[in-house]
Design a protein around this motif. Structure first.
Motif, PDB file in Angstrom:
ATOM      1  N   UNK A 308     -14.949 -91.376 -42.543  1.00 11.83           N
ATOM      2  CA  UNK A 308     -14.694 -92.397 -41.442  1.00 11.83           C
ATOM      3  C   UNK A 308     -13.233 -91.981 -41.228  1.00 11.83           C
ATOM      4  N   UNK A 309     -12.677 -91.849 -40.071  1.00  5.20           N
ATOM      5  CA  UNK A 309     -11.380 -91.785 -39.515  1.00  5.20           C
ATOM      6  C   UNK A 309     -11.051 -92.745 -38.464  1.00  5.20           C
ATOM      7  N   UNK A 310     -10.062 -93.486 -38.764  1.00  4.13           N
ATOM      8  CA  UNK A 310      -9.425 -94.760 -38.142  1.00  4.13           C
ATOM      9  C   UNK A 310      -8.043 -94.271 -37.777  1.00  4.13           C
ATOM     10  N   UNK A 311      -7.673 -94.340 -36.714  1.00  5.35           N
ATOM     11  CA  UNK A 311      -6.473 -94.282 -36.273  1.00  5.35           C
ATOM     12  C   UNK A 311      -5.828 -95.057 -35.308  1.00  5.35           C
ATOM     13  N   UNK A 312      -4.810 -95.839 -35.437  1.00  2.00           N
ATOM     14  CA  UNK A 312      -3.833 -96.706 -34.618  1.00  2.00           C
ATOM     15  C   UNK A 312      -2.544 -96.091 -34.430  1.00  2.00           C
ATOM     16  N   UNK A 313      -2.342 -95.645 -33.122  1.00  2.00           N
ATOM     17  CA  UNK A 313      -1.160 -94.947 -32.857  1.00  2.00           C
ATOM     18  C   UNK A 313      -1.032 -93.631 -33.891  1.00  2.00           C
ATOM     19  N   UNK A 314       0.295 -93.527 -34.576  1.00  2.00           N
ATOM     20  CA  UNK A 314       0.259 -92.538 -35.742  1.00  2.00           C
ATOM     21  C   UNK A 314      -0.081 -92.996 -36.915  1.00  2.00           C
ATOM     22  N   UNK A 315      -1.024 -94.127 -37.148  1.00  2.00           N
ATOM     23  CA  UNK A 315      -1.176 -94.661 -38.432  1.00  2.00           C
ATOM     24  C   UNK A 315      -2.689 -94.201 -38.640  1.00  2.00           C
TER      25      UNK A 315
END
Length: 352
Positions: A308-315
């Motif tokens: 599972x990949x989760x990205x908020x902006x560059x985080x």
């Protein structure tokens, strides 16, 4: 679990809103884990054509995450598809032999909650369901970085100089609309900020509420990893559908509402043997193109579980969430969300 009584025998519903990546799905998963046998039903909505959040919830391993308890509406934003999607979904839940004791509705990160709350006046559900409370989830780290608005001192200076605040970006408007409709505001991911930044975020929230001028206040709760006592979240008894005048929106004067300011698309990838290298690539692409949100599932060769990949902006965060099913195609797909103008071809090329 002890909660407040539903209004006049109506089934209570909790609307969980919050900007992209704030942690709404994580909060709901925590609620399910603490349900204590209470019959909960979920309506999950996403901006885009591929539902990731519903899949995350079904993978939690809890009986309350069964297929029958999760209705996924992944073909638009609930605030725009009330008649076609939302009301029929509520009617379907209420028609079950054992209807839910509480309905939890997760909006997309770009949804305006007020039009959804207004939908509870539709004749088909008006006498049967009430909005027990609207919960807005805030990403403390993103807010501290100034992603949604300047710091409170800058806001105060702007108000003093111009007599009002000038909200310039669509991101700020959506963020504030979500806050101004809320009964409870969960400042999430507090483990990612220090005390000074946390205080700044809470001051920002209070400034946004005060600027609305309604005198209404929402309770602010702090959380990390979406862990909040369900007794606090379920049983507010707000009856929010009858309090719309005290929940202002930037879009109150508009006859309709669209999401032309934002775009979403899916990128298909091949198998990814190195999750750490993939995370670095996603971080670079998000920074270079101004991506707001990335999420999806990845096939890692030799691993029996999906990533599972989760990205908020560059985080960027990754973890293996469940085993691939025997009859399930091992596909690598990412949902990419950004403001209109995001170069789909360039992002796809950079990721592929």
């Amino acid at each position: 679990m002890t909660t407040g009584l539903p209004t006049a025998g109506k089934t209570p519903a909790t609307v969980i809103t919050g900007f992209l990546g704030a942690g709404k799905t994580t909060l709901i998963r925590s609620l399910l884990e603490q349900a204590g046998g209470r019959r909960l039903a979920l309506i999950i909505n996403e901006f885009g054509d591929v539902g990731i959040d519903g899949e995350i919830l079904r993978a939690c391993g809890d009986p309350t995450c069964s297929e029958d308890d999760v209705i996924e509406l992944a073909n638009g934003c609930l605030c725009c598809t009330v008649a076609d999607d939302f009301v029929p979904a509520i009617e379907k839940l209420l028609a079950r032999p054992q209807p839910p004791e509480h309905i939890i509705i997760e909006t997309s990160g770009l949804a305006l909650p007020k039009p959804l709350v207004q939908a509870f006046h539709w004749p088909a559900i008006k006498t049967r369901v009430t909005v027990d409370g609207v919960v807005a989830v805030v990403d403390a780290a993103a807010a501290a970085e100034g992603r949604f608005a300047p710091d409170p001192a800058a806001l105060a200076a702007q108000a003093a100089e111009a007599g009002q605040l000038d909200h310039e970006t669509p991101v700020e408007e959506v963020f504030e609309d979500q806050l101004l409709c809320a009964d409870l505001i969960v400042v999430n991911k507090t483990d990612l900020v220090d005390a000074a930044d946390l205080a700044k975020v809470e001051d920002l929230i209070r400034a946004a509420m005060a600027e609305a001028g309604t005198g209404r206040e929402a309770k602010i709760l702090r959380a990390s990893n979406g862990k909040v006592d369900p007794v606090v979240l379920l049983g507010v008894g707000a009856g929010a559908e009858d309090d719309l005048a005290n929940r202002p929106s930037h879009h109150d004067e508009e006859e309709g509402h669209d999401h032309d300011d934002f775009t979403s698309f899916v990128v298909e990838l091949g198998p990814q043997p190195d999750p750490a290298a993939l995370a670095k690539t996603l971080e670079r692409v998000a920074a270079a193109h101004g991506v707001l949100r990335l999420k999806g599932f990845i096939d890692v060769p030799g691993k029996p579980m999906r990533l599972l990949v989760q990205g908020v902006g560059t985080r960027i965060q990754t973890h293996f969430d469940r085993f691939w099913k025997p009859d399930e195609p091992r596909r690598s797909r990412l949902v990419v969300i950004g403001e209109t103008g995001l170069d789909r071809d360039a992002v796809t090329a950079a990721l592929s």
